[in-house]
Design an enzyme around this catalytic site. Structure first.
Site, PDB file in Angstrom:
ATOM      1  N   GLY A  11      32.535  15.858 -33.180  1.00  0.00           N
ATOM      2  CA  GLY A  11      33.127  14.524 -32.993  1.00  0.00           C
ATOM      3  C   GLY A  11      33.754  14.435 -31.616  1.00  0.00           C
ATOM      4  O   GLY A  11      34.795  13.807 -31.421  1.00  0.00           O
ATOM      5  N   GLY A  14      34.794  11.013 -29.749  1.00  0.00           N
ATOM      6  CA  GLY A  14      35.798  10.118 -30.317  1.00  0.00           C
ATOM      7  C   GLY A  14      37.097  10.112 -29.532  1.00  0.00           C
ATOM      8  O   GLY A  14      37.219  10.754 -28.480  1.00  0.00           O
ATOM      9  N   GLN A  15      38.080   9.383 -30.076  1.00  0.00           N
ATOM     10  CA  GLN A  15      39.353   9.202 -29.364  1.00  0.00           C
ATOM     11  C   GLN A  15      40.050  10.545 -29.117  1.00  0.00           C
ATOM     12  O   GLN A  15      40.535  10.801 -28.015  1.00  0.00           O
ATOM     13  CB  GLN A  15      40.280   8.274 -30.174  1.00  0.00           C
ATOM     14  CG  GLN A  15      41.536   7.859 -29.420  1.00  0.00           C
ATOM     15  CD  GLN A  15      42.631   7.309 -30.320  1.00  0.00           C
ATOM     16  OE1 GLN A  15      42.590   7.457 -31.540  1.00  0.00           O
ATOM     17  NE2 GLN A  15      43.616   6.673 -29.721  1.00  0.00           N
ATOM     18  N   ASP A  37      28.466  15.806 -30.959  1.00  0.00           N
ATOM     19  CA  ASP A  37      28.672  14.494 -31.572  1.00  0.00           C
ATOM     20  C   ASP A  37      27.324  14.011 -32.096  1.00  0.00           C
ATOM     21  O   ASP A  37      26.281  14.590 -31.794  1.00  0.00           O
ATOM     22  CB  ASP A  37      29.265  13.509 -30.543  1.00  0.00           C
ATOM     23  CG  ASP A  37      30.097  12.432 -31.217  1.00  0.00           C
ATOM     24  OD1 ASP A  37      31.333  12.511 -31.147  1.00  0.00           O
ATOM     25  OD2 ASP A  37      29.505  11.518 -31.827  1.00  0.00           O
ATOM     26  N   ILE A  38      27.358  12.895 -32.834  1.00  0.00           N
ATOM     27  CA  ILE A  38      26.125  12.341 -33.404  1.00  0.00           C
ATOM     28  C   ILE A  38      25.240  11.703 -32.322  1.00  0.00           C
ATOM     29  O   ILE A  38      24.043  11.534 -32.515  1.00  0.00           O
ATOM     30  CB  ILE A  38      26.493  11.331 -34.526  1.00  0.00           C
ATOM     31  CG1 ILE A  38      25.295  10.909 -35.360  1.00  0.00           C
ATOM     32  CG2 ILE A  38      27.206  10.117 -33.987  1.00  0.00           C
ATOM     33  CD1 ILE A  38      25.191  11.669 -36.639  1.00  0.00           C
ATOM     34  N   ASN A  53      24.753  16.226 -36.390  1.00  0.00           N
ATOM     35  CA  ASN A  53      25.150  15.423 -37.539  1.00  0.00           C
ATOM     36  C   ASN A  53      25.822  16.366 -38.529  1.00  0.00           C
ATOM     37  O   ASN A  53      25.151  17.188 -39.151  1.00  0.00           O
ATOM     38  CB  ASN A  53      23.915  14.751 -38.155  1.00  0.00           C
ATOM     39  CG  ASN A  53      24.272  13.971 -39.406  1.00  0.00           C
ATOM     40  OD1 ASN A  53      25.442  13.907 -39.806  1.00  0.00           O
ATOM     41  ND2 ASN A  53      23.261  13.396 -40.036  1.00  0.00           N
ATOM     42  N   TYR A 143      40.066   6.321 -47.126  1.00  0.00           N
ATOM     43  CA  TYR A 143      40.380   7.293 -46.070  1.00  0.00           C
ATOM     44  C   TYR A 143      41.511   8.213 -46.528  1.00  0.00           C
ATOM     45  O   TYR A 143      41.413   9.444 -46.424  1.00  0.00           O
ATOM     46  CB  TYR A 143      40.782   6.505 -44.816  1.00  0.00           C
ATOM     47  CG  TYR A 143      41.277   7.312 -43.655  1.00  0.00           C
ATOM     48  CD1 TYR A 143      40.463   8.252 -43.020  1.00  0.00           C
ATOM     49  CD2 TYR A 143      42.559   7.101 -43.146  1.00  0.00           C
ATOM     50  CE1 TYR A 143      40.929   8.965 -41.920  1.00  0.00           C
ATOM     51  CE2 TYR A 143      43.017   7.799 -42.046  1.00  0.00           C
ATOM     52  CZ  TYR A 143      42.207   8.738 -41.438  1.00  0.00           C
ATOM     53  OH  TYR A 143      42.665   9.433 -40.349  1.00  0.00           O
TER      54      TYR A 143
HETATM   55  C1  AKB Z   1      44.137   5.026 -38.864  1.00  0.00           C
HETATM   56  O1  AKB Z   1      44.823   4.050 -38.517  1.00  0.00           O
HETATM   57  O2  AKB Z   1      43.283   4.965 -39.759  1.00  0.00           O
HETATM   58  C2  AKB Z   1      44.369   6.345 -38.180  1.00  0.00           C
HETATM   59  C3  AKB Z   1      45.335   7.212 -38.908  1.00  0.00           C
HETATM   60  C4  AKB Z   1      46.758   6.834 -38.990  1.00  0.00           C
HETATM   61  O3  AKB Z   1      44.958   8.217 -39.441  1.00  0.00           O
HETATM   62  N1  AKB Z   1      44.824   6.127 -36.841  1.00  0.00           N
END
Ligand code: AKB
Length: 315
Positions: A11, A14-15, A37-38, A53, A143
């Site tokens: 990854g 990413g950020q 990364d992908i 991947n 998440y």
């Molecule tokens: C999000 O906003 O989903 C992320 C986190 C707080 O894990 N930046």
């Protein structure tokens, strides 16, 4: 890390990955840090890169073998806002990506693993202020559910197989080098870009929504510090609470106005408001501070000055 050790960052585009790779290549030798990364190709040409991947277990094993990887930083994940739009894909990526690396560690292919968790493991029933390490964790986002499950699995692999897995519960991360993607705390990055470009910003959270946040240099330092800490200092093998500062959209707007007096903020809260309201306002990270010496450096004023200065600078 010895001269024979090799790090794989999954990854890397990413950020977090973008800045982590740069810093790791400064600390170690550029060829010791393999970015992946992908995407087919990397824009960062400062060291080796592999298209990977993480959901393809065979591909993961091949890359680990090819480079004789000893440490993995697994950053590929779907964040809170995007996760709500694609719940099963988020679960798939966030869980199965982790399993592929935990299994590689169990089989002895790698020696150490970093996996990020998040303040998203907390939910509406969690105490909101100075949230402790051990508390109610009933996340209401996919998440958050995946991060909480991942934490449990990390601790399980440590207890059962001795897997050296290390993890931090990141707050919202603010950075200028690369953009965040699909998070609820992303407004705290967008606001700077829009302030400079258009002089105004419409925030998707309400003005008084207070969330835990951190500047990326602090986040990168915390990540590398926990990976370099002696194992004997780590009392948490699920994921450490980690804190920098907390602020609201109104407070960051006030800070930006000190530099750009004509800046205007308006509010149009969307589905991300409910996610933000389910998360803590501030985090108690005393275990990270006591166990391995964590200390944040950046407050809101320092972050604002640094963000505006860097985003204004000619690229
Ligand atoms: C999000 O906003 O989903 C992320 C986190 C707080 O894990 N930046």
């Amino acid at each position: 890390m010895s001269a024979n050790d090799r790090i794989l960052v999954i990854g890397s585009a990413g950020q977090i990955g973008t800045e982590l790779v740069t810093r790791l290549r400064e600390i170690y030798k550029p060829h010791q840090v393999i970015a992946s990364d992908i995407r087919a190709e990397s824009t960062d040409l400062s060291g080796p890169y592999e298209k990977l991947n993480v959901l393809n277990a065979t591909e993961v094993k091949e890359i680990l073998q090819k480079h004789k990887i000893t440490e993995v930083y697994l950053l590929a994940a779907m964040l809170s806002a995007t996760g709500e739009k694609q719940p099963l894909a988020a679960w798939d990526l966030n869980m199965n990506g982790l399993f592929h690396i935990l299994e590689a560690a169990r089989e002895g292919q790698i020696q150490k693993l970093y996996w990020p968790s998040s303040i998203a493991v907390f939910g509406p029933t969690t105490p909101k202020i100075n949230t402790p390490q051990l508390t109610i964790t009933e996340p209401s986002t996919v998440y958050g559910i995946s991060k909480l499950a991942g934490e449990r699995w990390c601790e399980y692999y440590f207890n059962k197989y001795g897997t050296d897995v290390r993890s931090l519960r990141y707050p919202g991360l603010i950075s200028w080098k690369s953009a965040p993607g699909g998070g609820t705390t992303d407004y705290a990055v967008h606001i700077f870009h829009e302030a400079l470009k258009n002089g105004k910003y419409t925030c998707f959270l309400t003005e008084n929504t207070r969330l835990p946040m951190m500047y990326m240099p602090d986040g990168i330092r915390a990540t590398i510090d926990i990976m370099q800490a002696s194992a004997s200092r780590l009392s948490i093998r699920s994921s450490y609470n980690l804190a920098g500062i907390s602020f609201t959209p109104a407070e960051i707007a006030t800070e930006i106005k000190k530099h750009l007096p004509n800046f205007e903020i308006s509010y149009a809260p969307d589905f991300r408001q409910a996610i933000a309201e389910s998360w803590p306002e501030s985090i108690n990270d005393s275990l990270a501070r006591n166990d391995w010496g964590w200390n944040h450096e950046y407050n809101l004023s320092k972050i604002t000055t640094d963000m505006l200065q860097n985003l204004r600078a000619p690229k």
